[in-house]
Design an enzyme around this catalytic site. Structure first.
Site, PDB file in Angstrom:
ATOM      1  N   THR A  45       0.868  -1.065  -0.081  1.00 39.34           N
ATOM      2  CA  THR A  45       0.110  -0.026   0.058  1.00 39.34           C
ATOM      3  C   THR A  45       0.884   1.339  -0.031  1.00 39.34           C
ATOM      4  O   THR A  45       2.124   1.166   0.192  1.00 39.34           O
ATOM      5  CB  THR A  45      -0.920   0.037   1.130  1.00 39.34           C
ATOM      6  N   GLU A  61      -5.589  -4.643  -0.305  1.00 40.43           N
ATOM      7  CA  GLU A  61      -5.663  -5.904   0.378  1.00 40.43           C
ATOM      8  C   GLU A  61      -6.747  -6.971  -0.017  1.00 40.43           C
ATOM      9  O   GLU A  61      -6.992  -8.032   0.485  1.00 40.43           O
ATOM     10  CB  GLU A  61      -5.846  -5.509   1.679  1.00 40.43           C
ATOM     11  N   LYS A  89     -15.440  15.245  12.759  1.00 37.80           N
ATOM     12  CA  LYS A  89     -16.107  15.066  13.850  1.00 37.80           C
ATOM     13  C   LYS A  89     -16.431  16.314  14.392  1.00 37.80           C
ATOM     14  O   LYS A  89     -15.404  16.761  15.236  1.00 37.80           O
ATOM     15  CB  LYS A  89     -15.659  13.864  14.896  1.00 37.80           C
ATOM     16  N   TRP A 101     -20.655  13.406  12.940  1.00 36.96           N
ATOM     17  CA  TRP A 101     -19.754  13.250  11.958  1.00 36.96           C
ATOM     18  C   TRP A 101     -20.302  13.888  10.493  1.00 36.96           C
ATOM     19  O   TRP A 101     -21.585  14.071  10.354  1.00 36.96           O
ATOM     20  CB  TRP A 101     -19.782  11.681  11.605  1.00 36.96           C
TER      21      TRP A 101
HETATM   22  P1  ADP Z   1      -3.806   2.967  -0.978  1.00 39.16           P
HETATM   23  O1  ADP Z   1      -4.400   2.483   0.284  1.00 39.16           O
HETATM   24  O2  ADP Z   1      -2.554   2.753  -1.300  1.00 39.16           O
HETATM   25  O3  ADP Z   1      -4.435   4.386  -1.194  1.00 39.16           O
HETATM   26  P2  ADP Z   1      -5.866   1.408  -2.320  1.00 39.16           P
HETATM   27  O4  ADP Z   1      -6.204   1.584  -3.591  1.00 39.16           O
HETATM   28  O5  ADP Z   1      -5.576   0.012  -1.698  1.00 39.16           O
HETATM   29  O6  ADP Z   1      -4.596   2.155  -2.022  1.00 39.16           O
HETATM   30  O7  ADP Z   1      -6.775   2.376  -1.531  1.00 39.16           O
HETATM   31  C1  ADP Z   1      -8.002   1.615  -0.841  1.00 39.16           C
HETATM   32  C2  ADP Z   1      -8.860   2.746  -0.279  1.00 39.16           C
HETATM   33  O8  ADP Z   1      -9.172   3.480  -1.392  1.00 39.16           O
HETATM   34  C3  ADP Z   1     -10.238   2.240   0.247  1.00 39.16           C
HETATM   35  O9  ADP Z   1     -10.083   1.795   1.436  1.00 39.16           O
HETATM   36  C4  ADP Z   1     -11.033   3.393   0.072  1.00 39.16           C
HETATM   37  O10 ADP Z   1     -10.883   4.151   1.283  1.00 39.16           O
HETATM   38  C5  ADP Z   1     -10.497   4.117  -1.123  1.00 39.16           C
HETATM   39  N1  ADP Z   1     -11.431   3.828  -2.229  1.00 39.16           N
HETATM   40  C6  ADP Z   1     -11.348   3.025  -3.246  1.00 39.16           C
HETATM   41  N2  ADP Z   1     -12.255   3.010  -4.210  1.00 39.16           N
HETATM   42  C7  ADP Z   1     -13.151   4.010  -3.680  1.00 39.16           C
HETATM   43  C8  ADP Z   1     -14.449   4.592  -4.024  1.00 39.16           C
HETATM   44  N3  ADP Z   1     -14.844   3.950  -5.273  1.00 39.16           N
HETATM   45  N4  ADP Z   1     -14.852   5.522  -3.392  1.00 39.16           N
HETATM   46  C9  ADP Z   1     -14.443   5.841  -2.192  1.00 39.16           C
HETATM   47  N5  ADP Z   1     -13.084   5.495  -1.594  1.00 39.16           N
HETATM   48  C10 ADP Z   1     -12.650   4.630  -2.438  1.00 39.16           C
END
Ligand code: ADP
Length: 540
Positions: A182, A326, A437, A442
């Site tokens: 990540t 993940e 918050k 929220w």
């Molecule tokens: P990194 O953690 O390296 O930025 P990831 O692509 O694994 O890369 O990130 C995953 C996160 O991206 C998710 O947990 C979420 O918070 C966000 N995410 C992914 N797709 C969406 C979406 N369509 N809308 C909102 N958030 C998203």
């Protein structure tokens, strides 16, 4: 009682063998670092992947070795995906946009023994090599004619003269096949170690979820990089289904993408919202959509409702997907279910702004602060947990991170705050760490951003929390104007007031030329919070 069916292992090499036999003319078209366009087929690719597998063996690569890549989307990177995993080694894709420190951390943590690098990224290697494990072999992904000076092996030399067939081993399906870290917005990057089983199942899950896109004759453009969660699984799902792959190389600006999509008649393009905002600018300039475009998959961060509307009104089906590194990564896809019948455009857009419904073999649950399950009623909000065969069971060599990654039932905690409605549509409100918050209540930054993005004078925006002595935190809006003509703050507030209560409105607005992005192309709220840490809100 156990059943009595064959237990043949799921192996990644079988996807390409299948494609070469059943979809032999499925194409891979790549914009090369050498500057031209290269065309090949799945059948020809299997031959080169076999040569590469011999080449890797010749370099002494063994089962379980971590072999890194630092490369754009192109056919050679695709070949590495299959050759490395096919011989039982682990394809470790590195994101070239990471900081030098993070890159060194992951090369060292993964204990990579070989690194394949595009010519573009050779300067990164030259600058950092002394800090990386001694003995790391570096292969430049080009031919003899384009090799840089220095202690590098040449990719095409590695293939040269080897047989075009390979006796692929039958690997245990739980053998590690890929490793992706990540981006580590908090702390060091964390590695997800995929298996042959999880990868093959994920490809099938994706094919089942997107049957109109993933089929023979379709041309699919992953703008999402091969160095970011396996380009969302496309290098596996496309050959499996016979869809062709169009790889854009390193030119990811709106103008270059438009040109490529137009000339190659791309049907479906996949990427993060920032990429589509760039393409949107070019479409406005050209006054038309790229020829042939019928579909797009948007994910990685929330797709603004105004962006979805723009493409839908232009005749493009927008599929809003959600997932994580993940999760291999797809968790949900946003095509509309038939049981909802004919919907008006506005009703459709409302649903498409949500993050879609779960893919098969992915289970979702929402937990309240007390750890109890919340109903899927479209109202109750809590942390989203997931379970399934393509979801990590623990970060690679990272006991510390694994301590609180899972709940008592073994589900993975996504760190996203979400709700799910009765039809199964997921809505991501925020990442837990980005939530605002205020006075114990929220406020969703994503909801606020969605409304501001619809203003014609806004090119991009982000809402972050700033500390407040009375309310704890208050929302603060950062806007990138679309041109020289900035939107007035009262105009923005009036627009927001149509959708939000007064206490939910941002306390202040700042205008900037651009927003900081993370290595995966998302707005970096962490950087923004740091940037505005000393900003004083009007009544704070
Ligand atoms: P990194 O953690 O390296 O930025 P990831 O692509 O694994 O890369 O990130 C995953 C996160 O991206 C998710 O947990 C979420 O918070 C966000 N995410 C992914 N797709 C969406 C979406 N369509 N809308 C909102 N958030 C998203």
């Amino acid at each position: 009682m156990l059943g009595s069916m064959m237990n043949t292992p799921l192996n990644i090499a079988d996807i390409l063998k299948f494609a070469a036999e059943i979809h032999p003319s499925g194409e891979i078209v790549s914009v090369r670092t050498e500057g031209d366009i290269q065309r090949t087929t799945y059948r020809e690719t299997l031959a080169r992947v076999s040569q590469l597998a011999h080449g890797l063996k010749g370099q002494g690569v063994n089962i379980g070795d971590r072999i890194a890549t630092l490369a754009w989307n192109g056919y050679r990177h695709f070949e590495l995906y299959y050759a490395i995993s096919g011989i039982g080694a682990v394809c470790h894709t590195i994101n070239p946009r990471l900081s030098a420190e993070q890159m060194t951390y992951i090369v060292t943590h993964a204990e990579d023994t070989m690194l394949f690098v595009d010519t573009t990224f050779v300067p990164i290697v030259a600058a950092l090599r002394d800090h990386w494990p001694k003995g790391l072999k570096v292969v430049v992904m080009t031919d003899r004619a384009h090799m840089p000076e220095g202690d590098y092996l040449c990719y095409e030399d590695l293939l040269d003269g080897h047989p075009t067939t390979f006796d692929w081993p039958h690997l245990d399906e739980n053998t590690a096949s890929g490793l992706c870290y990540t981006s580590g917005t908090t702390g060091n990057p964390k590695g997800t170690l995929y298996t042959h089983r999880s990868t093959v199942l994920h490809a099938m899950m994706e094919a089942v979820g997107l049957p109109d896109v993933l089929k023979p004759g379709r041309k699919v453009l992953p703008v999402v990089p091969l160095f970011h969660v396996n380009a969302w699984g496309l290098p596996y799902a496309a050959p499996l289904t016979g869809a062709s792959l169009i790889f854009p190389g390193g030119a990811l600006d709106g103008e270059s993408l438009f040109k490529l999509m137009d000339s190659e008649q791309v049907y479906s393009a996949w990427g993060v919202p920032t990429v589509w905002l760039g393409l949107q600018g070019e479409i406005r300039k050209q006054g038309r959509m790229p020829a042939g475009l019928g579909d797009m998959v948007v994910g990685g961060s929330a797709a603004p409702a105004s962006l979805i509307r723009f493409f839908e009104e232009g005749g493009v089906n927008v599929c809003h997907a959600w997932g994580m590194t993940e999760m291999s990564p797809i968790g949900t896809t946003g095509n509309l279910p038939t049981h909802l019948g004919d919907l008006s455009l506005d009703e459709k857009l409302k649903l498409k702004a949500k993050q879609g419904r779960r893919t098969c073999l992915v289970e979702l649950k929402i937990l309240g602060e007390d750890g109890q399950r919340l109903p899927h009623d479209g109202i109750s909000e809590g942390e989203l947990f997931v379970r399934g065969p393509a979801i990590t069971a623990g970060y690679y060599k990272n006991d510390e991170a694994n301590k609180d990654a899972f709940d008592a039932e073994g589900w993975f905690g996504t760190g996203d705050i979400a709700k799910i409605d009765a039809d199964g549509f997921l809505s991501i409100t925020d990442r837990a760490k980005d939530l605002i918050k205020s006075g114990g209540e929220w406020i969703s930054s994503i909801d606020l951003e969605n409304v501001v993005m619809a203003h014609p004078k806004v090119a991009n925006c982000a809402v972050i929390a700033l500390p407040h002595p009375k309310w704890d935190e208050r929302p603060f809006l950062v806007v990138v104007p679309a041109g020289d003509d900035r939107p007035e703050v009262p105009e923005l507030m009036a627009l927001l007031s149509e959708h939000f209560a007064k206490w939910q409105l941002p306390d202040d607005v700042a205008f900037v030329d651009e927003l900081p992005l993370t290595a995966t192309g998302k707005v970096s709220k962490l950087t923004l919070r740091r940037q505005f840490a000393d900003h004083k809100l009007p009544d704070a």
